[in-house]
Design an enzyme around this catalytic site. Structure first.
Site, mmCIF file in Angstrom:
data_model
loop_
_atom_site.group_PDB
_atom_site.id
_atom_site.type_symbol
_atom_site.label_atom_id
_atom_site.label_comp_id
_atom_site.label_asym_id
_atom_site.label_seq_id
_atom_site.Cartn_x
_atom_site.Cartn_y
_atom_site.Cartn_z
ATOM 1 C CD GLU A 41 -2.419 1.291 2.805
ATOM 2 O OE1 GLU A 41 -2.735 0.233 3.384
ATOM 3 O OE2 GLU A 41 -2.612 2.423 3.299
ATOM 4 N NE ARG A 45 0.238 8.476 5.274
ATOM 5 C CZ ARG A 45 0.297 7.680 6.304
ATOM 6 N NH1 ARG A 45 1.334 7.736 7.118
ATOM 7 N NH2 ARG A 45 -0.650 6.822 6.543
ATOM 8 C CE LYS A 128 -5.568 2.450 7.560
ATOM 9 N NZ LYS A 128 -4.587 3.103 6.683
#
Ligand code: 3PG
Length: 207
Positions: A41, A45, A128
């Site tokens: 993943e 960012r 999640k």
């Protein structure tokens, strides 16, 4: 789509990667694959995220997804780069719908009964659970799964070798996410052998 979700969660671990430089994408992917964890993943960012996803998605030996996807623009960027799944820290209906329209698995964050119920209303079967440790950890997931028996969780945030087992012990945990096997500094230092070892150790703990 169900098959893809199965593939993503097959190792029961989802490494959360922060790449500062897309040039490190293949070294990182090689280390994960060698360590027995052919999934990544890559988080939105850093400015390098799209390019890194594009690099990794050109490979056949690893499944790459996008993390920290906060809006539909980032969904589009991620999918355009070749992301095969999308992860979000919270639950955005717009993000979820965009992924569903594209036929791509999406795992938004959900830590309360209200959020899980919202996810169910959106047709989701896996969310999640973020940030896992500060949201009550494995205990909270267990309690939450009582009324939502079909929901499966990917707890992420504050998990490492010391508490991984608590989460993996729960049937409702599809996989555990985390960055402990892919330290950002190790990637910066090109210490891919360290990442391979951390990955192999993490995979061993799932057995
Ligand atoms: C995430 O984005 O999922 C988390 O930042 C990962 O959490 P960790 O760094 O505590 O594993």
């Amino acid at each position: 789509m169900a098959n893809l979700v199965k593939q993503i969660t097959a190792t029961r671990l989802v490494p959360v990667v922060v790449l500062d430089d897309a040039a490190d994408a293949h070294g990182l992917a090689d280390a994960l694959v060698s360590g027995g964890l052919p999934v990544a993943e890559v988080t939105f960012r850093t400015a390098a995220a799209s390019e890194a996803i594009r690099e990794i998605s050109s490979r056949r030996d690893i499944l790459v997804g996008a993390g920290t996807v906060l809006n539909v623009e980032q969904v589009d960027q991620a999918l355009d780069a070749g992301a095969r799944f999308v992860v979000s820290p919270g639950l955005s209906e717009a993000v979820v719908r965009r992924c569903q329209d594209a036929g791509v698995p999406v795992f938004p964050g959900a830590v309360t009964a209200t959020e899980v119920q919202q996810a169910i209303e959106l047709g989701l079967e896996v969310v999640k659970f973020f940030p896992a440790e500060t949201s009550g950890g494995a205990k909270a997931i267990k309690a939450l799964s009582a009324p939502f028996a079909a929901m499966r969780f990917i707890p992420t945030g504050g998990i490492g070798t010391s508490n991984l087992a608590e989460y993996l012990a729960l049937d409702c945990v599809a996989a555990v996410g985390g960055s402990w096997m892919v330290p950002r500094q190790a990637i910066r230092d090109h210490d891919f052998s360290a990442i391979e070892k951390l990955t192999r150790d993490a995979v061993a703990m799932t057995r």
